[in-house]
Scaffold this motif. Structure first.
Motif, PDB file in Angstrom:
ATOM      1  N   GLN A   9      -0.651  -3.102  -5.965  1.00  0.00           N
ATOM      2  CA  GLN A   9      -0.944  -1.940  -5.138  1.00  0.00           C
ATOM      3  C   GLN A   9      -2.261  -2.224  -4.434  1.00  0.00           C
ATOM      4  O   GLN A   9      -3.335  -2.087  -5.004  1.00  0.00           O
ATOM      5  CB  GLN A   9      -1.029  -0.666  -5.975  1.00  0.00           C
TER       6      GLN A   9
ATOM      7  N   TYR B  88       0.866  -1.175   0.000  1.00  0.00           N
ATOM      8  CA  TYR B  88       0.000   0.000   0.000  1.00  0.00           C
ATOM      9  C   TYR B  88       0.903   1.226   0.000  1.00  0.00           C
ATOM     10  O   TYR B  88       1.815   1.315   0.831  1.00  0.00           O
ATOM     11  CB  TYR B  88      -0.899  -0.008   1.239  1.00  0.00           C
TER      12      TYR B  88
ATOM     13  N   THR C  16       6.414  -0.865   3.690  1.00  0.00           N
ATOM     14  CA  THR C  16       5.592   0.050   4.472  1.00  0.00           C
ATOM     15  C   THR C  16       6.488   1.023   5.225  1.00  0.00           C
ATOM     16  O   THR C  16       7.704   1.061   5.041  1.00  0.00           O
ATOM     17  CB  THR C  16       4.700  -0.738   5.454  1.00  0.00           C
TER      18      THR C  16
ATOM     19  N   ILE D 102       2.912   4.366   0.779  1.00  0.00           N
ATOM     20  CA  ILE D 102       3.124   5.158   1.986  1.00  0.00           C
ATOM     21  C   ILE D 102       4.516   5.776   1.915  1.00  0.00           C
ATOM     22  O   ILE D 102       5.484   5.114   1.537  1.00  0.00           O
ATOM     23  CB  ILE D 102       2.950   4.300   3.264  1.00  0.00           C
TER      24      ILE D 102
ATOM     25  N   LEU E  57      -0.216  -1.707  11.468  1.00  0.00           N
ATOM     26  CA  LEU E  57      -1.418  -2.312  10.892  1.00  0.00           C
ATOM     27  C   LEU E  57      -1.165  -3.747  10.435  1.00  0.00           C
ATOM     28  O   LEU E  57      -2.080  -4.576  10.434  1.00  0.00           O
ATOM     29  CB  LEU E  57      -1.909  -1.481   9.714  1.00  0.00           C
ATOM     30  N   LYS E  58       0.049  -4.059  10.056  1.00  0.00           N
ATOM     31  CA  LYS E  58       0.378  -5.395   9.568  1.00  0.00           C
ATOM     32  C   LYS E  58       0.651  -6.389  10.697  1.00  0.00           C
ATOM     33  O   LYS E  58       0.882  -7.573  10.444  1.00  0.00           O
ATOM     34  CB  LYS E  58       1.615  -5.332   8.664  1.00  0.00           C
TER      35      LYS E  58
ATOM     36  N   GLU F 297      -5.385  -2.271  -1.497  1.00  0.00           N
ATOM     37  CA  GLU F 297      -6.286  -1.220  -1.008  1.00  0.00           C
ATOM     38  C   GLU F 297      -5.937  -0.742   0.385  1.00  0.00           C
ATOM     39  O   GLU F 297      -6.359   0.327   0.811  1.00  0.00           O
ATOM     40  CB  GLU F 297      -7.739  -1.707  -1.021  1.00  0.00           C
ATOM     41  N   ASP F 298      -5.161  -1.518   1.133  1.00  0.00           N
ATOM     42  CA  ASP F 298      -4.723  -1.083   2.460  1.00  0.00           C
ATOM     43  C   ASP F 298      -3.533  -1.926   2.884  1.00  0.00           C
ATOM     44  O   ASP F 298      -3.124  -2.861   2.190  1.00  0.00           O
ATOM     45  CB  ASP F 298      -5.866  -1.152   3.496  1.00  0.00           C
ATOM     46  N   GLU F 299      -2.967  -1.580   4.035  1.00  0.00           N
ATOM     47  CA  GLU F 299      -1.766  -2.264   4.523  1.00  0.00           C
ATOM     48  C   GLU F 299      -2.020  -3.745   4.806  1.00  0.00           C
ATOM     49  O   GLU F 299      -1.168  -4.596   4.538  1.00  0.00           O
ATOM     50  CB  GLU F 299      -1.260  -1.573   5.793  1.00  0.00           C
TER      51      GLU F 299
ATOM     52  N   GLY G  72       2.182   1.727   8.948  1.00  0.00           N
ATOM     53  CA  GLY G  72       1.746   0.525   8.253  1.00  0.00           C
ATOM     54  C   GLY G  72       2.227  -0.743   8.918  1.00  0.00           C
ATOM     55  O   GLY G  72       1.530  -1.772   8.900  1.00  0.00           O
TER      56      GLY G  72
END
Length: 651
Positions: free
Chosen positions: A318, A294, A343, A296, A350-351, A320-322, A347
């Motif tokens: 690519q 994603y 990231t 960043i 979030l992962k 839509e989110d992390e 990020g």
């Protein structure tokens, strides 16, 4: 090392890098446009203006020309987070610093010898960095009442005497640029956008940089926009001609090519080197790479670079989110790819849950964290190295992962291969730490011989590996290699090797779901032992400086390497006994790190955080590691490291 890095003082430099203050036979030269260039061993230049003035492009083109000329160099891009910050304001100032030299260097320099400012805001924000007595080149066209007010000036600093401590050159860059491009029929507002190339042409004359690389680049970059190409070219040539004919300067300067190891060199940023390292890891392992990412800041350039190289079997998503990015990378790893996700600090948080899943699945995965100032959105375009503890412990449960870190832009290539080697050999996620300073900074990199790169290939499982009492062979997905404790990697669809994986705890060997207390404890200890065992498979700590008998060892990690190297060399030139050690492997630590630290009476740990490595060192080895911390969004300077060493030694 540079004179800046080895001299006792920042101000003791061979060949002053300022027009009108020359050495090396300067007094015998005839001033004027035909004067011979004065030789310098190095120079530090900083250009600054609005974020829309093209300062990053100016610095990048000057850097590229210097790299092709053969200088060693190091750069420091410094730009705001906003895509287009308010024009003429301090918040909108964008700057680029580069040091070029005729010998090996490791930093972009402590303070610039030459500062080019395109408006009052750039002057107000950047003047504090300029070396006392340094050269200041001012775009006087921008110093009108409106811009002066925006920058907080009550009077014009160019004329009120406040700049008397510097060598000031007043150049009406905007109007000269408009005059140069007027025959092309370019509108005045559009013509003004080329003033950065005027500044580039002037600097190219001052420091005898070749124009040909920039001219060729303009033809390639703007070939489909001939008006833009021709306007920039006219401004570039006008700036060069102004330097040659205006008689403001006594003479140009020249920094000879550096004497570097034989080979083919290219100028490379950290993110580009990291992307190329991933491509190399793919070829060396025989596995296709899948990147789930994603966008960043400052990690996005890795996605951009990898997406250009599909011919090497690179697949990029690519997401839509992390979470989707790492989830797709884990799926690719299960399918037999080298899974990668990129990231920055937010990020990585979030992962965390999906990273815990990868720990449980015991699949190879690369998680690349290009650190930036935090917490939260923090300082997206400013550097920091404050994710170490998150990399070590930022997951649910006991879920250790190996952690490695790059020390320079070119080192990112090597570290990418090393991270992939560990991930593949030990079937584990690996976190690779870089930061914004390395990601965007650049330096010459000698292309390695392919024959010298390691073979990191690993076999897939092809046969059943367990024979129970009834004699019917089975495949056990958690049957372990006795040396590495890694489980077999079976690609889905391999006949007879069907198996289940998931986040629930597994029974060792069979991989069946198990809630047995003893099995869970056994698996937790196995996963920890697998990561700890990597210490037997990594090199020891490399020590430089005073290897024997040092009064202090300066221990670093990440991008502090260049500044530490400079600071240590300065102290040693003053007779101090100082050693330097720098860590690439942060989990596990190299096996000889403990004895190394125990041999030294003092341990100093400079970090771009509030002391995260020093906490780990103190806990692991029970040594009195002292922190030197900096969290200002800019890297350490060699002078700061030198000062910290002197203070610690009580000198």
């Amino acid at each position: 090392m540079t004179a800046t890095e080895t001299s006792p003082s920042d101000h003791e430099r061979s060949g002053p890098a300022r027009p009108g203050r020359g050495g090396n036979g300067d007094d015998d030269l005839q001033p004027g446009p035909n004067a011979e260039p004065v030789e310098l061993d190095r120079v530090i230049i900083r250009v600054a203006g609005d974020s829309g003035d093209g300062m990053q492009l100016t610095g990048d083109r000057f850097t590229s020309a210097s790299a092709m000329f053969g200088n060693d160099l190091a750069t420091l891009p410094d730009f705001p987070a906003e895509i287009r910050a308010p024009a003429g304001t301090l918040a909108g100032v964008s700057a680029f610093q580069v040091q070029i030299s005729d010998h090996e260097i490791t930093t972009p320099g402590d303070s610039p010898d030459v500062l080019v400012v395109m408006n009052p805001a750039a002057l107000r924000k950047e003047l504090v960095r300029l070396e006392p007595g340094g050269t200041l080149i001012v775009n006087t066209d921008a110093f009108d009442e409106r811009n002066l007010t925006k920058a907080g000036y009550r009077t014009d600093p160019v004329g009120d005497g406040s700049l008397d401590g510097y060598t000031v050159y007043e150049v009406p860059m905007t109007s000269l640029t408009k005059d140069a491009v007027q025959p092309l029929g370019v509108k005045p507002r559009d013509a003004e956008r080329s003033k950065n190339f005027f500044a580039l042409g002037l600097l190219s004359w001052m420091y005898t940089r070749p124009l040909e690389p920039t001219i060729e680049w303009l033809g390639t970059k703007f070939g489909a926009q001939p008006t833009v190409r021709d306007a920039n070219l006219a401004a570039l040539q006008a700036g060069h001609a102004f330097g040659e004919t205006a008689e403001l300067f006594d003479h140009p300067y020249r920094v000879k090519p550096a004497t570097l190891a034989p080979g083919t060199y290219t100028n490379v940023t950290g993110n580009t080197a990291l992307a190329w390292g991933l491509i190399a890891a793919s070829r060396l392992s025989g596995l296709p790479i899948f990147l789930g990412s994603y966008p960043i800041t400052p990690a996005s350039d890795i996605l951009h670079e990898l997406s250009r190289h599909k011919e090497f079997g690179i697949r990029t998503l690519q997401a839509e989110d992390e979470i989707a990015g790492i989830g797709a990378a884990i799926g690719a790893a299960f399918g037999g790819h080298l899974g990668v996700t990129t990231t920055s600090g937010p990020g990585l948080a979030l992962k965390a849950e999906a990273l815990g899943l990868a720990v449980s699945l015991e699949l190879p995965l690369l998680v690349i964290d290009i650190q930036r100032g935090g917490p939260s959105t923090g300082l997206p375009t400013k550097t920091e190295a404050s994710d170490l503890l998150q990399a070590m412990y930022g997951r649910h449960g006991e879920s250790p992962v190996p952690v490695v870190a790059a020390r320079s832009p070119s080192h990112c290539f090597e570290v990418a291969i090393e991270a992939a080697r560990i991930a593949l050999r030990y079937r584990t996620p690996v976190i690779l730490l870089s930061d914004g300073y390395l990601a965007n900074g650049s330096e010459p990199w000698r292309l390695p011989d392919v024959e010298d790169l390691p073979d990191i290939s690993v076999p897939f499982a092809t046969e059943r590996n367990h024979l129970p009492a009834d004699g019917a062979a089975q495949f056990w997905p958690y049957q372990r290699d006795p040396d590495t404790l890694a489980r077999p990697w079976a690609v889905p669809g391999t006949p007879g090797l069907e198996h289940r994986i998931g986040g629930l705890e597994k029974e060792d060997g069979s991989g069946n779901i198990s809630y047995e207390p003893a099995n869970h404890e056994h698996m937790v200890e196995l996963r920890a032992a697998r990561v700890a065992g990597i210490a037997r498979d990594i090199p020891g700590v490399t020590v430089s400086g005073d290897v024997d008998g040092a009064d202090i060892v300066v221990l670093g990690w990440g991008s502090t390497w260049g500044a530490i190297d400079g600071g240590v060399n300065r102290c040693r030139s003053r007779g101090m006994k100082v050693a330097q050690a720098h860590l690439t492997h942060l989990n596990p630590f190299p096996p000889d790190l403990g004895p190394l630290l125990a041999r030294h009476p003092r341990v100093l740990v400079p970090e771009m955080n509030l002391g995260q490595l020093s906490r780990l060192i103190r806990a692991e080895f029970l040594v009195d590691a002292r922190s030197v911390t900096k969290v200002r969004g800019v890297p350490f300077t060699a002078a700061e490291i030198e000062s910290a060493i002197i203070k610690e030694l009580g000198r």
